[in-house]
Design a protein around this motif. Sequence first.
Motif, PDB file in Angstrom:
ATOM      1  N   ILE A 364       0.837  -1.205   0.000  1.00  0.00           N
ATOM      2  CA  ILE A 364       0.000   0.000   0.000  1.00  0.00           C
ATOM      3  C   ILE A 364       0.869   1.252   0.000  1.00  0.00           C
ATOM      4  O   ILE A 364       0.600   2.222  -0.721  1.00  0.00           O
ATOM      5  CB  ILE A 364      -0.936  -0.023   1.222  1.00  0.00           C
ATOM      6  CG1 ILE A 364      -1.950  -1.155   1.088  1.00  0.00           C
ATOM      7  CG2 ILE A 364      -1.661   1.307   1.378  1.00  0.00           C
ATOM      8  CD1 ILE A 364      -2.734  -1.439   2.360  1.00  0.00           C
ATOM      9  N   HIS A 365       1.918   1.236   0.804  1.00  0.00           N
ATOM     10  CA  HIS A 365       2.841   2.375   0.846  1.00  0.00           C
ATOM     11  C   HIS A 365       3.541   2.555  -0.493  1.00  0.00           C
ATOM     12  O   HIS A 365       3.674   3.681  -0.998  1.00  0.00           O
ATOM     13  CB  HIS A 365       3.864   2.155   1.964  1.00  0.00           C
ATOM     14  CG  HIS A 365       4.812   3.301   2.155  1.00  0.00           C
ATOM     15  ND1 HIS A 365       6.026   3.372   1.499  1.00  0.00           N
ATOM     16  CD2 HIS A 365       4.738   4.417   2.931  1.00  0.00           C
ATOM     17  CE1 HIS A 365       6.646   4.481   1.860  1.00  0.00           C
ATOM     18  NE2 HIS A 365       5.892   5.136   2.724  1.00  0.00           N
ATOM     19  N   GLY A 366       3.992   1.447  -1.089  1.00  0.00           N
ATOM     20  CA  GLY A 366       4.674   1.529  -2.376  1.00  0.00           C
ATOM     21  C   GLY A 366       3.762   1.947  -3.508  1.00  0.00           C
ATOM     22  O   GLY A 366       4.200   2.589  -4.476  1.00  0.00           O
ATOM     23  N   CYS A 367       2.463   1.607  -3.415  1.00  0.00           N
ATOM     24  CA  CYS A 367       1.485   1.964  -4.450  1.00  0.00           C
ATOM     25  C   CYS A 367       0.749   3.256  -4.117  1.00  0.00           C
ATOM     26  O   CYS A 367      -0.368   3.484  -4.626  1.00  0.00           O
ATOM     27  CB  CYS A 367       0.479   0.829  -4.638  1.00  0.00           C
ATOM     28  SG  CYS A 367       1.189  -0.656  -5.366  1.00  0.00           S
ATOM     29  N   HIS A 368       1.340   4.076  -3.253  1.00  0.00           N
ATOM     30  CA  HIS A 368       0.777   5.385  -2.917  1.00  0.00           C
ATOM     31  C   HIS A 368      -0.637   5.254  -2.351  1.00  0.00           C
ATOM     32  O   HIS A 368      -1.560   5.951  -2.759  1.00  0.00           O
ATOM     33  CB  HIS A 368       0.790   6.301  -4.148  1.00  0.00           C
ATOM     34  CG  HIS A 368       2.132   6.377  -4.819  1.00  0.00           C
ATOM     35  ND1 HIS A 368       3.190   7.110  -4.310  1.00  0.00           N
ATOM     36  CD2 HIS A 368       2.616   5.760  -5.941  1.00  0.00           C
ATOM     37  CE1 HIS A 368       4.257   6.961  -5.100  1.00  0.00           C
ATOM     38  NE2 HIS A 368       3.934   6.152  -6.089  1.00  0.00           N
TER      39      HIS A 368
END
Length: 632
Positions: A364-368
């Motif tokens: 989720i963090h990596g996919c904004h």
Amino acid sequence: MQALLVLLLPLGSAALIALFLRRQGTLASIISTAACAGLAAIALKLVFSNERFVASANWLEIGSLTISLGIKFDDLSALMLAIVAIVGLCVHVFSLGYMHEDGAKARYFGGLSIFMFSMLGIVFADNLFMMFIFWELVGFSSYLLINHFCDKQSAADASKKAFIANRVGDFGFILGIVWCYYAFGTVNIGELSVLAEAKFKAGEFIVAGIPLLLFCGAVGKSAQLPLHVWLPDAMEGPTPVSALIHAATMVAAGIFMLCRLEPLFAAAPAALNVVMWIGVITAVYAALCAITQSDIKKVLAYSTLSQLGYMVAAFGLGRLSETQTHEGQTNTFLLSAGAGIAMFHLMTHAFFKALMFLGSGSVIHGCHHEQNIFKMGGLSSRMKFTFVTFTLGVLAIIGFPMLSGFFSKDAILLLAFEKNFVVFGLLAFTAVLTSFYMVRMWKLVFLGKPRSDEADHAHEGGLTMTLPLLVLAILAVVGGYSFILDNGVFSNVFNDVPDGHNHHHAHNVVFATSIGVMLLGSLSAYFFYKPQPVDSLAMKSPGLFNGLSLLKSFPDDLYNYYVAKIQQRFALFVNFLEQIFVAGLLVRGLAGIVGLFGMGARALHVGSLHAYVYWFLLGTVLVWGFASGLFL
């Protein structure tokens, strides 16, 4: 002293943050993480020191009722302490990166600290009253953490839903505690274990209502049917909170409580049977619901519900053999097969599910902050470390041989095979569904091509987000190996867990079943789902998809109907009675009567001396009449 330090470190951290660091998020995060690292180090030293003890002091005395605060540290407490400490530290470290830019970081880490304090209080509690105090503190702290993004209406609603659902279960829990004190004259866990075990050995039974009311607390905390509805909505909280509360600790508190009170349940077979079936139904129901979820955290939430159902079902299956106490150690108890296996699966599940929740946080963090699995894809090449560790978690939960989940799931199926073949069939079916929805999620998230700009520009997090994944991935691999069961540290917990050596035929059947259901579910999902922005099941079988979606929403719709059509109307009726009888007749009616007397008394004050003389004479005659006995 070490146990007390473990308990007080997070409390001190929470107090320091709340009083002095509410606007200094970075310093608050460092202090909270340092406190968690300290308690983890002390806790693991205490766990592997083989030091076990019981200590308590009276806190409150009301007549014959004495409420004490004490520490009961045995093998069961040691196992739970190790789980809470390791997962708690991993979540704290992961949060340093995940919540780096959050404006309310101080409040978040303060909430983590108070939650750790509350959870450790449950682990150490030596009596039911003390356990209930910390039980409620866990509910309070989880409310704060779920509602961290309090400006979002969905987060506020989810926190209230979790709070109310848990209070319903806790009401039954406190009734069970009171009944337990009335029946046994004590709520000390060690004394209750000895009394209940004596009844079990004598072939006597206790009233099933006592353990069933206590089980209500576990139904709420461990999100079993029908109080499961709060857990999927609780995913509105930050993802590290989901890993800490909804995968490894808070929801596991209900299982821990059941195992702590196992002798009470063993002496009430009817209660054990109810517990078993609630666990089985929850496992099957949640697995069916997980198939249609598109939110990566919701898939993991329903997976958690299903695995908790596995644990509850294992506990309800009960004993393989009569449990013995250690000679000269009346407060040390050997758990039965069902309770030992439940704790075994709790341990392995804590590691691989925390790994997957933190892995989903990394995604989720990596996919904004995109959470829809149909808008991901292709992350295996963009987030290689997360892909490898997450894959290990998926393999563990579906029961891939030699990983932790394989051993604990195999033990549950073996116990079910020997105790109840219908339960064995339902749990095996649940295992097929588990493999299906986990491989479905894994393939849609990591394989194929990116299906959104967010996935196309995904990136790996920093060291604080990858190091916890590495630690949990290692534990997900080695967490089920036999040396953990045979090293003597947790021998009283796992003493009756079947290992297959004395169950050759049954173990061979269960082993073949485990491999078969894993392959059936995983291969079906792999070949059925195509990486695309829509659900393959909804396209190819809309009737089945809509039916499963209805299955998921039905409990919420039922509760909403109950609140709107029954509870709210009953509340209006009670309000009407209050307005008529309480506010009307009692309050206004009595006020009117007093007013009339006041008006009459005021009319007597006419300002004439002659009138006052007559009243004085009348009063004198009345006093003379009473004094002479004329009016008696």
